[in-house]
Structures are given as C-alpha cells and as structure tokens.
Design a protein around this motif. Structure first.
Motif, PDB file in Angstrom:
ATOM      1  N   ARG A 165       0.836  -1.205   0.000  1.00  0.00           N
ATOM      2  CA  ARG A 165       0.000   0.000   0.000  1.00  0.00           C
ATOM      3  C   ARG A 165       0.872   1.256   0.000  1.00  0.00           C
ATOM      4  NH1 ARG A 165      -5.002   2.120   1.001  1.00  0.00           N
ATOM      5  NH2 ARG A 165      -6.119   0.186   1.269  1.00  0.00           N
ATOM      6  N   GLU A 166       1.878   1.274   0.849  1.00  0.00           N
ATOM      7  CA  GLU A 166       2.777   2.437   0.922  1.00  0.00           C
ATOM      8  C   GLU A 166       3.452   2.680  -0.420  1.00  0.00           C
ATOM      9  OE1 GLU A 166       4.830   2.535   5.221  1.00  0.00           O
ATOM     10  OE2 GLU A 166       5.106   0.680   4.092  1.00  0.00           O
ATOM     11  N   PHE A 167       3.883   1.610  -1.052  1.00  0.00           N
ATOM     12  CA  PHE A 167       4.572   1.709  -2.337  1.00  0.00           C
ATOM     13  C   PHE A 167       3.710   2.434  -3.367  1.00  0.00           C
ATOM     14  CE2 PHE A 167       5.325  -0.027  -6.593  1.00  0.00           C
ATOM     15  CZ  PHE A 167       6.652   0.336  -6.780  1.00  0.00           C
ATOM     16  N   TYR A 168       2.466   1.964  -3.538  1.00  0.00           N
ATOM     17  CA  TYR A 168       1.609   2.554  -4.560  1.00  0.00           C
ATOM     18  C   TYR A 168       1.143   3.957  -4.189  1.00  0.00           C
ATOM     19  CZ  TYR A 168       1.739  -1.924  -6.909  1.00  0.00           C
ATOM     20  OH  TYR A 168       2.167  -3.046  -7.566  1.00  0.00           O
ATOM     21  N   GLN A 169       1.071   4.270  -2.918  1.00  0.00           N
ATOM     22  CA  GLN A 169       0.644   5.609  -2.500  1.00  0.00           C
ATOM     23  C   GLN A 169       1.798   6.604  -2.435  1.00  0.00           C
ATOM     24  OE1 GLN A 169      -1.461   4.961   1.180  1.00  0.00           O
ATOM     25  NE2 GLN A 169      -3.367   4.493   0.118  1.00  0.00           N
ATOM     26  N   SER A 170       3.022   6.122  -2.449  1.00  0.00           N
ATOM     27  CA  SER A 170       4.189   6.990  -2.259  1.00  0.00           C
ATOM     28  C   SER A 170       4.548   7.844  -3.472  1.00  0.00           C
ATOM     29  CB  SER A 170       5.417   6.147  -1.901  1.00  0.00           C
ATOM     30  OG  SER A 170       5.851   5.408  -3.036  1.00  0.00           O
ATOM     31  N   GLY A 171       4.104   7.454  -4.636  1.00  0.00           N
ATOM     32  CA  GLY A 171       4.519   8.148  -5.852  1.00  0.00           C
ATOM     33  C   GLY A 171       5.745   7.534  -6.493  1.00  0.00           C
ATOM     34  N   LEU A 172       6.361   6.574  -5.830  1.00  0.00           N
ATOM     35  CA  LEU A 172       7.553   5.918  -6.363  1.00  0.00           C
ATOM     36  C   LEU A 172       7.249   5.201  -7.678  1.00  0.00           C
ATOM     37  CD1 LEU A 172      10.522   5.083  -6.054  1.00  0.00           C
ATOM     38  CD2 LEU A 172       9.735   3.189  -4.615  1.00  0.00           C
ATOM     39  N   PHE A 173       6.166   4.450  -7.702  1.00  0.00           N
ATOM     40  CA  PHE A 173       5.789   3.707  -8.908  1.00  0.00           C
ATOM     41  C   PHE A 173       5.497   4.665 -10.058  1.00  0.00           C
ATOM     42  CE2 PHE A 173       2.392   1.516 -11.426  1.00  0.00           C
ATOM     43  CZ  PHE A 173       3.199   0.556 -12.001  1.00  0.00           C
ATOM     44  N   ARG A 174       4.657   5.620  -9.807  1.00  0.00           N
ATOM     45  CA  ARG A 174       4.286   6.580 -10.858  1.00  0.00           C
ATOM     46  C   ARG A 174       5.516   7.331 -11.368  1.00  0.00           C
ATOM     47  NH1 ARG A 174      -0.574   9.741 -12.717  1.00  0.00           N
ATOM     48  NH2 ARG A 174       0.419  10.967 -14.324  1.00  0.00           N
ATOM     49  N   GLY A 175       6.365   7.760 -10.441  1.00  0.00           N
ATOM     50  CA  GLY A 175       7.575   8.472 -10.829  1.00  0.00           C
ATOM     51  C   GLY A 175       8.503   7.618 -11.675  1.00  0.00           C
ATOM     52  N   ALA A 176       8.656   6.361 -11.290  1.00  0.00           N
ATOM     53  CA  ALA A 176       9.523   5.449 -12.056  1.00  0.00           C
ATOM     54  C   ALA A 176       8.950   5.202 -13.445  1.00  0.00           C
ATOM     55  CB  ALA A 176       9.696   4.133 -11.304  1.00  0.00           C
ATOM     56  N   ILE A 177       7.637   5.027 -13.531  1.00  0.00           N
ATOM     57  CA  ILE A 177       6.987   4.825 -14.829  1.00  0.00           C
ATOM     58  C   ILE A 177       7.198   6.053 -15.712  1.00  0.00           C
ATOM     59  CG2 ILE A 177       4.734   4.658 -15.985  1.00  0.00           C
ATOM     60  CD1 ILE A 177       5.664   1.986 -14.887  1.00  0.00           C
ATOM     61  N   GLU A 178       7.019   7.227 -15.157  1.00  0.00           N
ATOM     62  CA  GLU A 178       7.198   8.451 -15.937  1.00  0.00           C
ATOM     63  C   GLU A 178       8.641   8.607 -16.401  1.00  0.00           C
ATOM     64  OE1 GLU A 178       4.915  10.369 -17.170  1.00  0.00           O
ATOM     65  OE2 GLU A 178       3.290   9.349 -16.122  1.00  0.00           O
ATOM     66  N   ARG A 179       9.578   8.227 -15.553  1.00  0.00           N
ATOM     67  CA  ARG A 179      10.994   8.324 -15.934  1.00  0.00           C
ATOM     68  C   ARG A 179      11.304   7.371 -17.082  1.00  0.00           C
ATOM     69  NH1 ARG A 179      15.846  10.320 -13.163  1.00  0.00           N
ATOM     70  NH2 ARG A 179      17.547   9.491 -14.377  1.00  0.00           N
ATOM     71  N   VAL A 180      10.819   6.143 -16.987  1.00  0.00           N
ATOM     72  CA  VAL A 180      11.016   5.174 -18.070  1.00  0.00           C
ATOM     73  C   VAL A 180      10.310   5.648 -19.329  1.00  0.00           C
ATOM     74  CG1 VAL A 180      10.469   2.827 -18.846  1.00  0.00           C
ATOM     75  CG2 VAL A 180      11.380   3.192 -16.557  1.00  0.00           C
ATOM     76  N   ARG A 181       9.118   6.128 -19.151  1.00  0.00           N
ATOM     77  CA  ARG A 181       8.332   6.614 -20.288  1.00  0.00           C
ATOM     78  C   ARG A 181       9.068   7.716 -21.044  1.00  0.00           C
ATOM     79  NH1 ARG A 181       2.473   9.433 -19.829  1.00  0.00           N
ATOM     80  NH2 ARG A 181       1.751   8.893 -21.896  1.00  0.00           N
ATOM     81  N   GLY A 182       9.731   8.591 -20.332  1.00  0.00           N
ATOM     82  CA  GLY A 182      10.474   9.677 -20.967  1.00  0.00           C
ATOM     83  C   GLY A 182      11.786   9.243 -21.589  1.00  0.00           C
ATOM     84  N   SER A 183      12.212   8.022 -21.280  1.00  0.00           N
ATOM     85  CA  SER A 183      13.483   7.518 -21.796  1.00  0.00           C
ATOM     86  C   SER A 183      13.370   6.879 -23.174  1.00  0.00           C
ATOM     87  CB  SER A 183      14.059   6.457 -20.843  1.00  0.00           C
ATOM     88  OG  SER A 183      14.305   7.015 -19.585  1.00  0.00           O
ATOM     89  N   PHE A 184      12.145   6.576 -23.584  1.00  0.00           N
ATOM     90  CA  PHE A 184      11.928   5.875 -24.841  1.00  0.00           C
ATOM     91  C   PHE A 184      11.003   6.658 -25.736  1.00  0.00           C
ATOM     92  CE2 PHE A 184      12.873   2.554 -21.770  1.00  0.00           C
ATOM     93  CZ  PHE A 184      13.823   1.821 -22.449  1.00  0.00           C
ATOM     94  N   ARG A 185      11.219   6.504 -27.019  1.00  0.00           N
ATOM     95  CA  ARG A 185      10.266   7.042 -27.984  1.00  0.00           C
ATOM     96  C   ARG A 185       9.008   6.191 -27.858  1.00  0.00           C
ATOM     97  NH1 ARG A 185      10.643   6.002 -34.113  1.00  0.00           N
ATOM     98  NH2 ARG A 185       8.617   6.811 -34.652  1.00  0.00           N
TER      99      ARG A 185
END
Length: 71
Positions: A38-58
C-alpha cells in the motif's frame, strides 16, 4: 505519418497489455525500497519510475491508459 508498431501488430499489443497489468500488480515486489504494498503505490515511487522510463523511450503506443489511474 508515424508508424506505431502496436497498432499494426495485435499480438504485440496484447502482450504489452498483459505485461502492463503484471507490472501494475507486482511492481511493489521489485527493488529494495523498503515499503509495503500500500505504501509503495501511494508513495509516488511507482508513478515516478513509470514516468521516468516513459520519458526515456520514444513511445511505441499507449496500450492501456488505465496504467496511470491506479488509486
């Protein structure tokens, strides 16, 4: 016009959708963040990591917009 591979390949699109679902439900088990599920998904860590990966690829496609609507 840009060619989007997953729009031309249903098999790839289906695979992306399945993998995205697995990633959403299992991501909290990856890494050494020390957070509970629960803490993981509410912390913003997951969303932030997804956004970082998303910005790394076309972008190939957006297989499932709901990936970013987890609550």
């Amino acid at each position: 016009m840009t060619i989007i591979p997953c729009k031309q390949n249903k098999g790839l699109r289906d695979q992306i959708e399945r993998f995205a679902e697995t990633l959403k439900t299992e991501a909290h088990k990856l890494g050494d963040h020390g957070l509970g599920e629960r803490e993981f998904y509410q912390s913003g860590l997951f969303r932030g990591a997804i956004e970082r990966v998303r910005g790394s690829f076309r972008p190939l496609c957006v297989a499932n917009e709901s990936l970013f609507s987890m609550r």
